[in-house]
Design a protein around this motif. Structure first.
Motif, PDB file in Angstrom:
ATOM      1  N   ASN A 136      -0.071   0.513   9.315  1.00 51.62           N
ATOM      2  CA  ASN A 136      -0.920  -0.311  10.174  1.00 51.62           C
ATOM      3  C   ASN A 136      -1.821  -1.267   9.404  1.00 51.62           C
ATOM      4  N   ASP A 137      -1.500  -1.510   8.140  1.00 48.67           N
ATOM      5  CA  ASP A 137      -2.271  -2.456   7.336  1.00 48.67           C
ATOM      6  C   ASP A 137      -1.745  -3.866   7.608  1.00 48.67           C
ATOM      7  N   LEU A 138      -2.449  -4.606   8.437  1.00 40.46           N
ATOM      8  CA  LEU A 138      -1.969  -5.922   8.850  1.00 40.46           C
ATOM      9  C   LEU A 138      -1.866  -6.898   7.685  1.00 40.46           C
ATOM     10  N   SER A 139      -2.690  -6.731   6.666  1.00 38.88           N
ATOM     11  CA  SER A 139      -2.607  -7.637   5.516  1.00 38.88           C
ATOM     12  C   SER A 139      -1.281  -7.475   4.784  1.00 38.88           C
ATOM     13  N   SER A 140      -0.778  -6.247   4.713  1.00 41.27           N
ATOM     14  CA  SER A 140       0.521  -6.018   4.090  1.00 41.27           C
ATOM     15  C   SER A 140       1.665  -6.361   5.033  1.00 41.27           C
ATOM     16  N   LEU A 141       1.445  -6.188   6.326  1.00 41.67           N
ATOM     17  CA  LEU A 141       2.502  -6.476   7.290  1.00 41.67           C
ATOM     18  C   LEU A 141       2.797  -7.964   7.392  1.00 41.67           C
ATOM     19  N   THR A 142       1.830  -8.795   7.068  1.00 38.67           N
ATOM     20  CA  THR A 142       2.074 -10.239   7.110  1.00 38.67           C
ATOM     21  C   THR A 142       3.194 -10.624   6.156  1.00 38.67           C
ATOM     22  N   GLY A 143       3.148 -10.088   4.958  1.00 42.76           N
ATOM     23  CA  GLY A 143       4.220 -10.360   4.006  1.00 42.76           C
ATOM     24  C   GLY A 143       5.534  -9.737   4.420  1.00 42.76           C
ATOM     25  N   PHE A 144       5.475  -8.577   5.082  1.00 40.20           N
ATOM     26  CA  PHE A 144       6.694  -7.890   5.507  1.00 40.20           C
ATOM     27  C   PHE A 144       7.440  -8.688   6.570  1.00 40.20           C
ATOM     28  N   THR A 150       6.221  -9.982  -1.829  1.00 41.64           N
ATOM     29  CA  THR A 150       7.142  -8.991  -2.367  1.00 41.64           C
ATOM     30  C   THR A 150       6.538  -7.604  -2.229  1.00 41.64           C
ATOM     31  N   PHE A 151       7.406  -6.622  -2.163  1.00 38.70           N
ATOM     32  CA  PHE A 151       6.951  -5.236  -2.074  1.00 38.70           C
ATOM     33  C   PHE A 151       6.317  -4.770  -3.375  1.00 38.70           C
ATOM     34  N   HIS A 152       6.685  -5.421  -4.477  1.00 37.91           N
ATOM     35  CA  HIS A 152       6.306  -4.939  -5.801  1.00 37.91           C
ATOM     36  C   HIS A 152       4.943  -5.463  -6.249  1.00 37.91           C
ATOM     37  N   ILE A 153       3.963  -5.339  -5.382  1.00 39.13           N
ATOM     38  CA  ILE A 153       2.579  -5.573  -5.774  1.00 39.13           C
ATOM     39  C   ILE A 153       1.760  -4.375  -5.317  1.00 39.13           C
ATOM     40  N   ASP A 154       0.645  -4.155  -5.964  1.00 41.12           N
ATOM     41  CA  ASP A 154      -0.088  -2.897  -5.800  1.00 41.12           C
ATOM     42  C   ASP A 154      -0.520  -2.645  -4.360  1.00 41.12           C
ATOM     43  N   VAL A 155      -1.055  -3.645  -3.690  1.00 43.69           N
ATOM     44  CA  VAL A 155      -1.590  -3.422  -2.350  1.00 43.69           C
ATOM     45  C   VAL A 155      -0.483  -3.063  -1.361  1.00 43.69           C
ATOM     46  N   PHE A 157       2.499  -1.737  -2.178  1.00 49.24           N
ATOM     47  CA  PHE A 157       3.090  -0.454  -2.578  1.00 49.24           C
ATOM     48  C   PHE A 157       2.240   0.710  -2.088  1.00 49.24           C
ATOM     49  N   ARG A 158       0.924   0.614  -2.264  1.00 46.58           N
ATOM     50  CA  ARG A 158       0.048   1.706  -1.834  1.00 46.58           C
ATOM     51  C   ARG A 158       0.013   1.841  -0.320  1.00 46.58           C
ATOM     52  N   SER A 159       0.143   0.743   0.396  1.00 48.52           N
ATOM     53  CA  SER A 159       0.124   0.804   1.862  1.00 48.52           C
ATOM     54  C   SER A 159       1.373   1.476   2.417  1.00 48.52           C
ATOM     55  N   TRP A 160       2.500   1.255   1.763  1.00 44.41           N
ATOM     56  CA  TRP A 160       3.765   1.791   2.255  1.00 44.41           C
ATOM     57  C   TRP A 160       4.104   3.161   1.686  1.00 44.41           C
ATOM     58  N   LEU A 161       3.423   3.575   0.633  1.00 46.25           N
ATOM     59  CA  LEU A 161       3.833   4.785  -0.080  1.00 46.25           C
ATOM     60  C   LEU A 161       3.798   6.023   0.809  1.00 46.25           C
ATOM     61  N   ARG A 162       2.694   6.235   1.523  1.00 44.14           N
ATOM     62  CA  ARG A 162       2.571   7.460   2.318  1.00 44.14           C
ATOM     63  C   ARG A 162       3.616   7.556   3.425  1.00 44.14           C
TER      64      ARG A 162
END
Length: 289
Positions: A136-144, A150-155, A157-162
């Motif tokens: 539910n992290d909208l900042s990461s979902l914008t890129g998705f 890309t998926f290969h950045i820290d923010v 990766f950490r949002s999707w890991l769990r």
């Protein structure tokens, strides 16, 4: 019995090299499946029972194995090892396919990205979604959803890991349960009822050490007919002026115009060469069911 036992143990099917080769081919097959659908919007190999990208992989490995068998016979793969690779790739392809991962992954964030005041998704069911299963992290979902990231950045990766870890655990347990169910039903279906499994006949035949299938004139005749039809229709799809063989244009729903049969809607009738071939290997009562 002693000779048979010795032969069986000296040529095991599940070997370390077969497992390693299967594991190495899984990422390649998974990428091809997803790129084929998501990038090129082409065929969907996992929507039919005979997952044909695995058959193609075997057809690539067989000539290589033939050369190895001729010059370095000690290192050539056996039929059992080929079937081990086939099973591994089939299971992995089914997981990566259209009706599995390609559906599960968008499901994780869809409820948040597509929520609007009009559909009231937030009020209706957001509170019922476990936070460890969703994204539910909208900042990461914008890129998705919109790209340019890309998926290969820290923010990201950490949002999707769990959610990735929890869904991986769930799918692993699900697949394990399905394998256990197969083991429970194996003896009844195979040894007692002796059910036919037409899907496995092709990998069994193409991996035979004597190459009997490839020496069959009838096989090559059938291959030429079905392959020729697909080739002609493929050219027609690229060049519409080229004639085609209409095997997928019959639509019988138009003949049902009165109620209640008019509710049948669009009912296309296809002639699929692989389905015709599999039907020949099925018991008669099953092929007519």
């Amino acid at each position: 019995m002693a000779i048979a036992h010795q032969t069986k143990t000296s040529n095991p099917s599940v070997t370390l090299r077969a497992v390693i080769l299967g594991l190495a081919l899984i990422p390649v097959n998974s990428y091809c499946i997803m790129a084929n659908h998501l990038k090129y919007w082409s065929t969907l190999p996992t929507t039919i029972s005979l997952i044909y990208n695995v058959i193609i992989t075997l057809m690539v490995l067989l000539p290589v194995n033939f050369l190895i068998k001729r010059f370095l016979p000690r290192f050539a793969l056996t039929q059992g090892e080929f079937l081990t690779i086939y099973v591994m790739l089939s299971v992995a392809s089914a997981i990566a396919g259209h009706d599995m991962m390609q559906t599960v992954v968008p499901t994780i964030p869809d409820a948040f990205w597509f929520a609007t005041p009009e559909n009231e998704w937030k009020e209706l069911f957001w509170r019922y979604l476990p936070p460890w299963l969703i994204m539910n992290d909208l900042s990461s979902l914008t890129g998705f959803y919109e790209g340019d990231s890309t998926f290969h950045i820290d923010v990201h990766f950490r949002s999707w890991l769990r959610p990735i870890l929890w869904w991986t655990l769930f799918l692993t347990v699900l697949i394990w349960v399905m394998i256990c169910l197969n083991m429970l039903l194996r003896r009844k279906w195979i040894e007692r009822e002796r059910l036919a499994y037409p899907i496995v006949q092709l990998p069994l035949e193409i991996t035979r050490s004597d190459g009997r299938l490839f020496k069959s004139k009838m096989m090559w005749l059938g291959f030429a007919i079905s392959g020729g039809i697909d080739l002609i229709n493929g050219v027609h799809a690229l060049v519409p002026s080229f004639p085609e063989i209409p095997i997928r244009h019959a639509e019988i729903g138009q003949f049902f115009t009165e109620k209640p049969w008019s509710a049948i809607g669009w009912v296309p009738v296809y002639i699929l060469s692989f389905a015709v071939g599999l039907a020949f290997l099925m018991p008669l009562e099953m092929s007519f069911s």
